[in-house]
Design an enzyme around this catalytic site. Structure first.
Site, PDB file in Angstrom:
ATOM      1  N   SER A   1       1.161  -7.064  -0.909  1.00 57.85           N
ATOM      2  CA  SER A   1       1.741  -8.036   0.025  1.00 57.85           C
ATOM      3  C   SER A   1       0.841  -9.232   0.278  1.00 57.85           C
ATOM      4  O   SER A   1       1.309 -10.262   0.784  1.00 57.85           O
ATOM      5  CB  SER A   1       2.122  -7.370   1.351  1.00 57.85           C
ATOM      6  OG  SER A   1       1.016  -7.172   2.195  1.00 57.85           O
TER       7      SER A   1
ATOM      8  N   THR B   1       0.994  -4.088   4.323  1.00 60.92           N
ATOM      9  CA  THR B   1       0.612  -4.394   5.698  1.00 60.92           C
ATOM     10  C   THR B   1      -0.025  -5.778   5.859  1.00 60.92           C
ATOM     11  O   THR B   1      -0.002  -6.339   6.949  1.00 60.92           O
ATOM     12  CB  THR B   1      -0.375  -3.340   6.240  1.00 60.92           C
ATOM     13  OG1 THR B   1      -1.546  -3.322   5.414  1.00 60.92           O
ATOM     14  CG2 THR B   1       0.263  -1.963   6.260  1.00 60.92           C
ATOM     15  N   ASP B   2      -0.594  -6.337   4.790  1.00 63.90           N
ATOM     16  CA  ASP B   2      -1.365  -7.573   4.934  1.00 63.90           C
ATOM     17  C   ASP B   2      -0.522  -8.740   5.445  1.00 63.90           C
ATOM     18  O   ASP B   2      -0.995  -9.544   6.252  1.00 63.90           O
ATOM     19  CB  ASP B   2      -2.021  -7.954   3.603  1.00 63.90           C
ATOM     20  CG  ASP B   2      -3.225  -7.085   3.275  1.00 63.90           C
ATOM     21  OD1 ASP B   2      -3.617  -6.270   4.138  1.00 63.90           O
ATOM     22  OD2 ASP B   2      -3.773  -7.217   2.172  1.00 63.90           O
TER      23      ASP B   2
ATOM     24  N   THR C   1       0.819  -1.215   0.000  1.00 68.21           N
ATOM     25  CA  THR C   1       0.000   0.000   0.000  1.00 68.21           C
ATOM     26  C   THR C   1       0.847   1.256   0.000  1.00 68.21           C
ATOM     27  O   THR C   1       0.479   2.266  -0.614  1.00 68.21           O
ATOM     28  CB  THR C   1      -0.928   0.000   1.230  1.00 68.21           C
ATOM     29  OG1 THR C   1      -1.841  -1.095   1.121  1.00 68.21           O
ATOM     30  CG2 THR C   1      -1.708   1.302   1.339  1.00 68.21           C
TER      31      THR C   1
END
Length: 328
Positions: free
Chosen positions: A77, A110-111, A26
């Protein structure tokens, strides 16, 4: 290197020498409309362009800092792969082996940040700082959080005595072994369970709350296998049964993590299948299904537990144990 750029004005011995590795996410995302902070496409902005948007970069370069950048991958990610993990770990180790490099920043989505951070922590356990910087808003947002997170990451990675794998988001520093995503879109989306943050970044200063993370490294050799073990996650829930576990064993799964309820409890039908899998040689580990806390072991436990690890982190732990066993 896939790409490399160097920004400097004075010799590196006048300041810190930092390497920034881009992987996408992101923080490098863009949307068709700047007001769209959820319907964007991740991994669109090159790491060098991200760096140039950091307000504190020129001040650091004027102070003698040397900043290198390299694009390791450019993915959302959620699509992180074993191949990218190995490539990233190799590039991090390559730069750590350079004595002039003071620290490394990895821009990441972030995932799966908690998975990558845990893997780098266990495999490399660096004596210099390796900081993952991410964002909850894309680079095209009216007020993106990525530039400030990158600036904070520069503060952390350049801090005297800093060491280990960490993640920096929203002014908070999280240990790589404990960080986990706990909210889908809020800016304060990360936690470390009961332990809380390692430090805060406040007005360009670091206020440390706990000791720097320390671990005995497994070493890059553990990732050398061309084909990594098959490790899957199953979930215990009301009405659970063991059919999925039995099918996974039939197709050759080598490791299983069960996201367990309560204090690591597992539905009786699912437990029966997991015990069959364990008896067949599958490495099985229980992890918490959600929330904070830590599984408190009992003398009546039939399966080992992963302590305070999330199920995603526990999967990495099983994966690394299997890889280490194969290497031995």
């Amino acid at each position: 290197m896939t790409s490399s750029d160097v920004l400097s004005r004075r010799p590196s011995h006048d300041g810190r020498h930092i390497v920034i590795l881009g992987t996408g996410g992101t923080i490098a995302g863009r949307a068709e409309q700047s007001t769209d902070v959820v319907g964007y496409k991740a991994g669109q902005v090159a790491v060098q362009d991200l760096i140039e948007g950091v307000l504190g970069l020129r001040r650091r370069i004027d102070a003698g800092w040397r900043i290198e950048s390299e694009q390791v991958s450019q993915v959302d990610s959620k699509d992180m792969s074993h191949a990218i993990w190995r490539r990233l770990a190799e590039r991090v180790q390559h730069h750590l082996d350079r004595p002039e490099v003071d620290g490394i920043i990895v821009t990441h989505g972030t995932d799966t940040l908690e998975e990558t951070a845990y893997l780098l922590h266990r495999v490399l356990a660096p004596s210099r700082p390796v900081v993952l910087a991410a964002a909850m808003r894309p680079a095209s947002a009216p007020q993106p959080d990525g530039p400030q997170n990158l600036d904070d990451a520069l503060t952390v990675v350049g801090w005297p005595g800093a060491r280990g794998v960490m993640a920096v988001l929203g002014g908070q520093v999280w240990p790589g072994a404990e960080v986990r995503k706990v909210h889908p879109y809020r800016l304060d989306a990360f936690s470390a369970g009961d332990a809380g943050p390692l430090a805060h970044v406040e007005a360009g200063q670091l206020r440390r709350l706990r000791e720097w993370p320390v671990e005995q490294p497994l070493g890059l050799k553990v990732l050398a296998a061309d084909i990594w073990p098959d490790v899957q996650i199953v979930t215990s829930h009301a009405g659970a049964d063991g059919r999925l576990v039995d099918l996974l064993v039939q197709v050759g799964v080598q490791g299983l993590v069960v996201a367990a309820t309560g204090n690591g409890s597992v539905h009786q039908d699912l437990m029966a299948a997991l015990l069959r899998a364990q008896a067949a040689g599958v490495l099985v580990l229980r992890a918490l299904r959600g929330g904070a806390g830590c599984i408190v072991p009992s003398s009546t436990d039939l399966l080992p537990d992963a302590g305070a690890l999330t199920s995603a982190q526990a999967r990495i732990e099983v994966l690394l144990r299997l890889l280490a066993r194969r290497g031995g």
